[in-house]
Enzyme design. Structure first.
Site, PDB file in Angstrom:
ATOM      1  N   SER A   1       2.598  -3.877  14.376  1.00  0.00           N
ATOM      2  CA  SER A   1       3.178  -2.773  13.620  1.00  0.00           C
ATOM      3  C   SER A   1       3.764  -1.722  14.561  1.00  0.00           C
ATOM      4  O   SER A   1       4.753  -1.974  15.237  1.00  0.00           O
ATOM      5  CB  SER A   1       2.109  -2.177  12.695  1.00  0.00           C
TER       6      SER A   1
ATOM      7  N   HIS B   1       3.056  -1.117   5.390  1.00  0.00           N
ATOM      8  CA  HIS B   1       3.680  -2.437   5.205  1.00  0.00           C
ATOM      9  C   HIS B   1       3.576  -2.929   3.764  1.00  0.00           C
ATOM     10  O   HIS B   1       3.287  -4.100   3.498  1.00  0.00           O
ATOM     11  CB  HIS B   1       3.104  -3.452   6.201  1.00  0.00           C
TER      12      HIS B   1
END
Length: 314
Positions: free
Chosen positions: A89, A200
Site C-alpha cells: 500500500s 483500499h
C-alpha cells in the site's frame, strides 16, 4: 543471492522510529529535506508525543521519509544485487522513490497530499479492518459478494499472503461479519486491526478522485529497479504510473502476488525496510526457503551492513 526490497505500509509505524538514525549526516540531511518539502517537523512526528502517528495525514509522509532515508544509507554503504522492489500500500511510494520513478523530495509532497485526502475520507464514516487467518478464499469471496448485494459495505482489501487476507469496511458491520465468518469456518481466526480507516475499498472514491487531479503533470521517470504494483501484480511502467496510483486507493492490494512476481524474477532473499517484520513474514509464507532481513532501527541497519560486508555468511 538476489534481493527483493520490501517497503512497509501504514500500520507498521512505531513511536521513536528514525530518531536513532539522525546521528548519521546523510539520514539527517534527507530528513531535513523531507520536513522542508512537507512543511512538517518529521522528527517531532516520529516522537509521537501528541499521537501524530495515529493520524493518516501525518503518518504517511513520516513513514515514507523514514524508509527513503534508510534507502539512501543502503545506497551509500552497499551495492546489493536487486531483482525488484515492492511495498504494501503506502510502502509502494517508498519503493517508487527508491527506484527513481518519483523524484525526491517532490515525491514526498505527493505522499503528504495523499495522506490528507485519505484522512478526510476516513473522517466521513467510522471504518476499520479485520485480518483473517487461513481463509477459505473462494467461499469467503462468494460470502462477501452476497453480503454486498444485500447492501453491506465490507470488502476484501488486502491479499497479504497465502495464509492471511484483510477485510475492510464500515466499522458497525465488522463485528457481525467477523462472527459469521468464524461460525461458517470461512477462516480460522478473525483479528481486529488498529488502523485509521477501511483503506483500499470504495469508501475512498473521493480521495481517488483528488489523486487523479493531483497526479496530472506530476513528473515521473523510468526506475532503476522494477517495482511490482499491488494493484496490477505487474511491474509499474512510467506511462501507467499515474493511472495506477489513482485507483490504488480503492482497489485491493495483492502483496502475495507481488512476492510471487519477485520470486519469478529471481528473488532468493528479502530485505524489509520499515518498522516490524510483517512483510518478511508474508514473503516467508509464500516461499519458506527465502532468507530475510529487516531494517527498522539503526542497530538492525548496522547488523545488515556487517552481514553484507561478510558476504552474508550463514
Amino acid at each position: 543471492m538476489k534481493f527483493g526490497i520490501l517497503f512497509s505500509g501504514q500500520g507498521a509505524q512505531t513511536a521513536g522510529m528514525g530518531l536513532d538514525f539522525l546521528a548519521d549526516p546523510l539520514f539527517k540531511e534527507t530528513t531535513d529535506q523531507a520536513s522542508q518539502a512537507c512543511g512538517l517537523d518529521l522528527p517531532a512526528i516520529w516522537q509521537n508525543r501528541q499521537g501524530e502517528l495515529d493520524e493518516t495525514r501525518y503518518v504517511q509522509p513520516a513513514l515514507v521519509a523514514f524508509e527513503y532515508g534508510v534507502w539512501r544509507l543502503l545506497e551509500r554503504d552497499t551495492d546489493l544485487p536487486i531483482c525488484g522492489m515492492a511495498g504494501l500500500s503506502l510502502g509502494e511510494y517508498g519503493a517508487l522513490l527508491a527506484s527513481g520513478y518519483l523524484s525526491w523530495p517532490s515525491g514526498l509532497e505527493l505522499v503528504k497530499d495523499r495522506g490528507e485526502y485519505m484522512q478526510l475520507d476516513s473522517e466521513k464514516v467510522a471504518s476499520g479492518m479485520l485480518a483473517l487467518v487461513k481463509p477459505k478464499l473462494p467461499e469467503l469471496e462468494e460470502f462477501l459478494r452476497q453480503k454486498q448485494e444485500a447492501g453491506s459495505r465490507v470488502y476484501l482489501a488486502n491479499y497479504n499472503s497465502p495464509k492471511q487476507v484483510v477485510l475492510a469496511g464500515v466499522q458497525a458491520e465488522l463485528p457481525e461479519i467477523s462472527q459469521e465468518i468464524t461460525s461458517l469456518q470461512l477462516a480460522k481466526r478473525a483479528i481486529s486491526l488498529p488502523v485509521a480507516g477501511a483503506f483500499h475499498t470504495p469508501l475512498y472514491q473521493e480521495a481517488s478522485r483528488k489523486m487523479h487531479e493531483r497526479l496530472q503533470g506530476e513528473p515521473f521517470a523510468s526506475g532503476k529497479h522494477p517495482v511490482i504494483s499491488n494493484t496490477t501484480k505487474q511491474a509499474f511502467s512510467q506511462e501507467k504510473l499515474a493511472e495506477i496510483l489513482e485507483v490504488q486507493l480503492m482497489q485491493p492490494t495483492h502483496f502475495a502476488a507481488c512476492v510471487q512476481e519477485l520470486l519469478n524474477r529471481g528473488m532468493t532473499a528479502s530485505l524489509e525496510i520499515g518498522p516490524g517484520h510483517a512483510l518478511s513474514s508474508f514473503a516467508k509464507q509464500t516461499d519458506r526457503k527465502l532468507q530475510g532481513w529487516q531494517i527498522g532501527s539503526l542497530e538492525e541497519y548496522q547488523q545488515f551492513v556487517e552481514d553484507y560486508q561478510n558476504g552474508f555468511e550463514e
